[in-house]
Design an enzyme around this catalytic site. Structure first.
Site, short mmCIF file in Angstrom:
data_model
loop_
_atom_site.label_atom_id
_atom_site.label_comp_id
_atom_site.label_asym_id
_atom_site.label_seq_id
_atom_site.Cartn_x
_atom_site.Cartn_y
_atom_site.Cartn_z
N LYS A 1 -6.52 4.63 -2.39
CA LYS A 1 -6.77 3.77 -3.55
C LYS A 1 -7.21 2.35 -3.15
CE LYS A 1 -4.13 6.17 -7.04
NZ LYS A 1 -3.21 6.04 -8.18
N ASP B 1 -4.65 4.02 -13.88
CA ASP B 1 -3.17 4.11 -13.88
C ASP B 1 -2.60 3.06 -14.84
OD1 ASP B 1 -3.00 6.17 -12.00
OD2 ASP B 1 -2.92 4.78 -10.31
P1 NAP Z 1 3.96 3.72 -2.38
O1 NAP Z 1 2.84 2.73 -2.38
O2 NAP Z 1 4.21 4.55 -1.17
O3 NAP Z 1 5.30 2.93 -2.77
C1 NAP Z 1 6.53 3.58 -2.68
C2 NAP Z 1 7.61 2.70 -3.30
O4 NAP Z 1 8.81 3.46 -3.34
C3 NAP Z 1 7.91 1.42 -2.51
O5 NAP Z 1 8.20 0.38 -3.42
C4 NAP Z 1 9.15 1.82 -1.70
O6 NAP Z 1 10.00 0.73 -1.37
C5 NAP Z 1 9.85 2.69 -2.71
N1 NAP Z 1 10.78 3.63 -2.07
C6 NAP Z 1 10.48 4.68 -1.28
N2 NAP Z 1 11.60 5.31 -0.88
C7 NAP Z 1 12.64 4.63 -1.43
C8 NAP Z 1 14.04 4.81 -1.41
N3 NAP Z 1 14.63 5.80 -0.73
N4 NAP Z 1 14.81 3.94 -2.11
C9 NAP Z 1 14.26 2.91 -2.83
N5 NAP Z 1 12.92 2.70 -2.89
C10 NAP Z 1 12.12 3.56 -2.20
O7 NAP Z 1 3.77 4.81 -3.56
P2 NAP Z 1 2.93 4.63 -4.90
O8 NAP Z 1 1.55 5.06 -4.66
O9 NAP Z 1 3.19 3.29 -5.47
O10 NAP Z 1 3.54 5.79 -5.82
C11 NAP Z 1 4.89 5.73 -6.26
C12 NAP Z 1 5.16 6.98 -7.12
O11 NAP Z 1 4.41 6.94 -8.32
C13 NAP Z 1 4.77 8.30 -6.43
O12 NAP Z 1 5.77 9.26 -6.68
C14 NAP Z 1 3.49 8.69 -7.12
O13 NAP Z 1 3.28 10.07 -7.11
C15 NAP Z 1 3.77 8.19 -8.53
N6 NAP Z 1 2.56 7.97 -9.33
C16 NAP Z 1 2.41 8.70 -10.45
C17 NAP Z 1 1.30 8.50 -11.26
C18 NAP Z 1 1.16 9.31 -12.51
O14 NAP Z 1 0.06 9.38 -13.05
N7 NAP Z 1 2.23 9.89 -13.00
C19 NAP Z 1 0.33 7.56 -10.93
C20 NAP Z 1 0.52 6.80 -9.76
C21 NAP Z 1 1.64 7.03 -8.97
P3 NAP Z 1 9.82 -0.10 -0.01
O15 NAP Z 1 8.76 -1.14 -0.28
O16 NAP Z 1 11.17 -0.68 0.22
O17 NAP Z 1 9.40 0.89 1.05
#
Ligand code: NAP
Length: 284
Positions: free
Chosen positions: A67, A103
C-alpha cells in the site's frame, strides 16, 4: 475487455476476487469486465503495475505489503492518499496512475450513523489505523489513538492532527467510557478462538466496559467472529465487523472504476459464501 485485479503477497486468502466478480455479474458487466488476484512479491511491484497500466488493465486494488508503494508510484494521489501515506486503489488512464484510499470512505460508509462530533478511539498505528484515524477526523470525529508501541501512535497523531492516548495512561480500558466509537485497526484478532481473553488483554480492553453506548468496529476479519466482536455483542454494543468494511471499501473502488453503483448485497453474499482464511497482516 477491461481487466481489474488485486495485487498482494500473499494473495491466495483474498476475498476480493469472489466479491468483485459477484458485483460485476450483478451489474451485467461480467462478460466485459474481469477481476483476478495477482501474487506480486515486493521487489516486483512497480514493474508489474507499470506493465498492467499499459496492458489492458483499468485499475487494481493493492493490499499487503504494497500500500505504501502504491502511493509512491502514483502520478495523481488523492488528498486522502497523501495524508494517509498509503493507497489501495489505482486507476490507469491517459498514461497516468491515479491513487485512492478507499479503506477510509469504506470505514465511514460501514458506520450505521455519522461520526461527526463522536469521541473515537482508534487502536493501532499501522496502515489501517492511519486510514481509520484520517477518515474519522475528516468525518468530524474527535479522534484518539492508542498503540502497543506508543511512539508510533504519537507519530500518527502528529501526522494526522489527532491525539495520542498519553503513554503513561495508555490503558484505554480505564477510560473506555470516554469513547462512543472504538475501532480495532490492529492485527489482533486473527488467531482462531480458544484463548479467551488474550486478544482483549493485548488491546488493553476490559470486556465488561463495553456496553450499549459503544459502537465497536473491528477491521479484522476471518472465518469466525473475533473476540472483540463477540465481547462487544455480549455487552450490548452496536458492532460493525471487518467484512462489512471490506465490502464497503471494495464498493468504493468499483464505483471509481466503473462509475456504477455497486450491488452491496451481492458483494456481502459472495463473501459469506467464501468464509476464507484470516487475512495476514504483517505490514500494509
Ligand atoms: P500493520 O500495519 O501491520 O499494523 C499492525 C498493528 O497491529 C500495529 O499497530 C501493531 O502494533 C498492532 N499489533 C500487532 N500485534 C499486536 C499485539 N499482539 N498486541 C497489540 N497490538 C498489536 O497492519 P494493518 O495493515 O494496519 O492492518 C491491521 C488489520 O486491519 C489487519 O488485520 C488487516 O487485515 C485489517 N484490515 C482490514 C480491512 C478491511 O477492509 N476489513 C482493511 C484494512 C486492514 P505495534 O506498532 O506495536 O507493532
Amino acid at each position: 475487455m477491461p481487466r481489474l485485479a488485486v495485487i498482494g503477497h500473499p494473495i491466495a486468502h483474498s476475498l476480493s476476487p469472489a466479491m468483485q466478480n459477484a458485483a460485476l455479474r450483478e451489474l451485467g458487466l461480467a462478460g466485459e469486465w474481469s477481476y483476478e488476484a495477482l501474487d506480486v512479491v515486493p521487489g516486483e511491484f512497480a514493474k508489474t503495475v507499470r506493465r498492467l497500466s499499459q496492458g489492458g488493465f483499468t485499475g487494481v486494488n493493492v493490499t499487503i505489503p504494497h500500500k505504501r508503494d502504491a502511493f509512491e508510484i502514483a502520478d495523481d494521489p488523492s488528498a486522502a492518499v497523501r495524508a494517509i501515506g498509503a493507497a489501495n486503489t489505482l486507476s490507469f488512464g491517459g498514461g497516468r496512475i491515479a491513487a485512492e484510499n478507499t479503506d477510509a470512505p469504506g470505514l465511514i460508509a460501514a458506520l450505521p450513523e455519522g461520526a461527526d462530533g463522536r469521541r473515537a478511539l482508534v487502536l493501532g498505528a499501522g496502515g489501517a489505523a492511519r486510514a481509520a484515524a484520517w477518515a474519522l477526523a475528516d468525518a468530524g470525529a474527535e479522534v484518539w489513538v492508542w498503540n502497543r508501541t506508543p511512539e508510533r501512535a504519537e507519530r500518527l497523531a502528529r501526522d494526522l492532527g489527532v491525539r495520542p492516548v498519553e503513554p503513561d495512561t495508555s490503558h484505554p480500558a480505564t477510560e473506555i467510557s470516554r469513547y462512543e466509537l472504538i475501532v480495532n485497526a490492529t492485527s489482533v484478532g486473527l488467531e482462531p478462538p480458544g484463548r479467551e481473553g488474550a486478544d482483549l488483554k493485548a488491546l488493553r480492553l476490559d470486556a465488561d466496559s463495553l456496553n450499549e453506548r459503544h459502537l465497536v468496529v473491528d477491521l479484522v476479519y476471518g472465518s469466525s467472529d473475533t473476540e472483540l466482536v463477540r465481547a462487544a455483542r455480549r455487552g450490548g454494543a452496536n458492532v460493525v465487523d471487518g467484512r462489512e468494511v471490506l465490502v464497503q471499501q471494495g464498493a468504493a473502488s468499483l464505483r471509481i472504476w466503473t462509475g456504477r453503483e455497486p450491488p452491496l448485497e451481492a458483494m456481502r453474499r459472495a463473501i459469506q459464501a467464501n468464509p476464507g482464511e484470516p487475512e495476514p497482516a504483517d505490514e500494509r
